[in-house]
Design a protein around this motif. Structure first.
Motif, PDB file in Angstrom:
ATOM      1  N   THR A 190       0.773  -1.361  -0.036  1.00 31.70           N
ATOM      2  CA  THR A 190      -0.014  -0.040   0.013  1.00 31.70           C
ATOM      3  C   THR A 190       0.828   1.203   0.004  1.00 31.70           C
ATOM      4  O   THR A 190       0.488   2.284   0.324  1.00 31.70           O
ATOM      5  N   ARG A 229      -6.479   3.285 -14.185  1.00 33.06           N
ATOM      6  CA  ARG A 229      -6.359   1.852 -13.314  1.00 33.06           C
ATOM      7  C   ARG A 229      -7.045   1.983 -12.006  1.00 33.06           C
ATOM      8  O   ARG A 229      -7.063   2.862 -11.152  1.00 33.06           O
ATOM      9  N   PRO A 230      -7.624   1.031 -11.404  1.00 35.48           N
ATOM     10  CA  PRO A 230      -8.128   0.909  -9.851  1.00 35.48           C
ATOM     11  C   PRO A 230      -6.955   1.155  -8.852  1.00 35.48           C
ATOM     12  O   PRO A 230      -5.845   0.776  -9.276  1.00 35.48           O
ATOM     13  N   SER A 231      -7.196   1.761  -8.082  1.00 36.37           N
ATOM     14  CA  SER A 231      -6.292   2.073  -6.885  1.00 36.37           C
ATOM     15  C   SER A 231      -5.748   0.808  -6.633  1.00 36.37           C
ATOM     16  O   SER A 231      -6.172  -0.197  -6.188  1.00 36.37           O
ATOM     17  N   HIS A 232      -4.270   0.830  -6.328  1.00 36.86           N
ATOM     18  CA  HIS A 232      -3.398  -0.463  -6.043  1.00 36.86           C
ATOM     19  C   HIS A 232      -3.596  -0.409  -4.653  1.00 36.86           C
ATOM     20  O   HIS A 232      -3.499  -1.783  -4.067  1.00 36.86           O
ATOM     21  N   ARG A 273      -7.098  -2.314  -3.969  1.00 38.67           N
ATOM     22  CA  ARG A 273      -6.877  -3.588  -4.560  1.00 38.67           C
ATOM     23  C   ARG A 273      -6.247  -4.374  -3.344  1.00 38.67           C
ATOM     24  O   ARG A 273      -6.209  -5.583  -3.315  1.00 38.67           O
ATOM     25  N   SER A 312     -12.347  -5.552  -5.112  1.00 41.70           N
ATOM     26  CA  SER A 312     -12.470  -5.767  -6.444  1.00 41.70           C
ATOM     27  C   SER A 312     -12.425  -4.600  -7.223  1.00 41.70           C
ATOM     28  O   SER A 312     -12.236  -3.560  -6.633  1.00 41.70           O
ATOM     29  N   ASP A 313     -12.033  -4.865  -8.483  1.00 40.72           N
ATOM     30  CA  ASP A 313     -11.938  -3.717  -9.471  1.00 40.72           C
ATOM     31  C   ASP A 313     -13.276  -2.748  -9.240  1.00 40.72           C
ATOM     32  O   ASP A 313     -13.139  -1.508  -9.298  1.00 40.72           O
ATOM     33  N   ALA A 361     -13.401  -0.819  -6.008  1.00 37.60           N
ATOM     34  CA  ALA A 361     -12.178   0.165  -5.687  1.00 37.60           C
ATOM     35  C   ALA A 361     -12.886   1.473  -6.782  1.00 37.60           C
ATOM     36  O   ALA A 361     -12.660   2.394  -6.431  1.00 37.60           O
ATOM     37  N   ARG A 362     -13.349   0.988  -7.974  1.00 40.97           N
ATOM     38  CA  ARG A 362     -13.731   2.205  -8.773  1.00 40.97           C
ATOM     39  C   ARG A 362     -15.076   2.967  -8.343  1.00 40.97           C
ATOM     40  O   ARG A 362     -15.542   4.041  -8.614  1.00 40.97           O
TER      41      ARG A 362
END
Length: 362
Positions: free
Chosen positions: A88, A312-315, A318, A323-324, A327-328
């Protein structure tokens, strides 16, 4: 405009601007020059250095940099041996770790739990003999989670390694634990100017310089310092120290009101181990891009400003198991010293109403 993106940057404190103005308007000497104006500029730099250091552990030196990204790059690239860090961490750590890995250094990236906190037993196991550097963020920039930095530093030293703390989001907001060897800072996260940060280096710790040239900053960081930026950073640090308890009480009060107001939204990250000026929330099925478009007079975020627009979704989200889609459907709301209760509540009401309208329309 209601500004709720304090993790990306903070409003410049009037006191910081006032400290900077003379060095922008009429006093232009190089602080590394030996003449009288240069010595006056150097005195301002050294006063700022002491003000920044006053919020840090004793027994170390503050070295000014262009920002936290440089400080983190310097700490990682200037150290030796295998690197251990967390999934993170900010991109300035993860991307730099990946760069040194390509050059042959071993890198271990530890997972975190669903609350965003690293497991200390797993961290201990990763710190094998020969580990050179362990890097961990004090307060996460996306979800506000506070890592057990003091415990991680103790484990790091037991393994014979150096501990690097990315304190960008924590400096001036939460106490900096003892035990760190290297601490990265940024002025614009504490109501100071952009373009300046620092690396605190514990006495006795030696790392290779990142920048070579004139040998400024005691020979460890070359480059001409800006007295104006240093003065602004110092003034912001002094103010953060003076208002530490008041600022903490203010964000704690706002956080309690905000979490009660946003019933039905889910909190991302630990509900207890966190800085309360950060509220990362998700709402099932939320189209964040549409929400931000509809509420253009409210400045909030879909995640880290450094990764905005990447698609991109937040690392970080994630890494805590989202899930994507989850996160979105998450937003980050950041508030602090200059956020008013009424403006925050009004903005949250509008965000909530707009999000629920999306669900009805669907």
């Amino acid at each position: 405009m209601t500004y709720l993106d304090y993790q990306a940057t903070t409003p410049l404190a009037p006191e910081a601007l006032a400290a900077m103005l003379p060095w922008l308007e009429s006093q232009h000497a190089n602080p590394h020059s030996a003449h009288a104006p240069g010595r006056a500029a150097k005195a301002v730099v050294e006063t700022a250095r002491a003000q920044v250091a006053a919020l840090l552990p004793q027994g170390g030196q503050v070295v000014f940099t262009s920002g936290a990204t440089e400080a983190l790059n310097w700490a990682i690239k200037g150290s030796f041996g295998p690197v251990v860090t967390l999934a993170t961490e900010h991109a300035a750590v993860l991307d730099t770790a990946a760069a040194v890995e390509r050059r042959g250094r071993a890198v271990t990236v530890l997972p975190v739990g669903s609350d965003g906190v690293v497991d200390l037993d797993r961290a201990r196991d990763a710190m094998t003999p020969g580990t050179g550097l362990v890097a961990a963020m004090l307060v996460n920039n996306e979800i506000g989670v506070i890592q057990p930095v003091a415990e991680l530093a103790a484990l790091t030293h037991a393994a014979g390694a150096l501990f690097l703390c990315d304190a960008v989001q924590g400096y001036g907001r939460v106490p900096i634990p003892e035990g760190c060897d290297l601490i990265a800072l940024s002025a614009h996260k504490i109501h100071g100017p952009k373009g300046i940060g620092a690396l605190w280096i514990r006495d006795g710790v030696a790392i290779e310089p990142l920048l070579h040239g004139g040998g400024q900053e005691g020979g460890v960081r070359s480059g001409t310092l800006s007295p104006a930026l240093c003065a602004g950073f110092g003034a912001a640090a002094r103010l953060a120290r003076e208002q530490f308890e008041a600022d903490r009480a203010h964000v704690t009060h706002l956080y309690a009101l905000a979490t009660a107001r946003m019933a039905g939204w889910m909190l991302n990250g630990s509900a207890t181990e966190r800085y309360r000026g950060n509220l990362n929330l998700r709402f099932p099925g939320l189209d964040v891009a549409r929400l931000m478009s509809e509420l253009r007079d409210i400045a909030f975020s879909a995640g880290s400003a450094c990764a905005s627009g990447s698609g991109r979704p937040s690392h970080v989200l994630r890494a805590i198991g989202l899930s994507d889609a989850e996160a979105r459907s998450s937003i980050r709301i950041g508030f602090g010293r200059y956020t008013g209760e009424e403006e925050l509540m009004a903005a949250l009401d509008r965000i909530d109403i707009a999000a629920r309208a999306q669900r009805i329309a669907a």
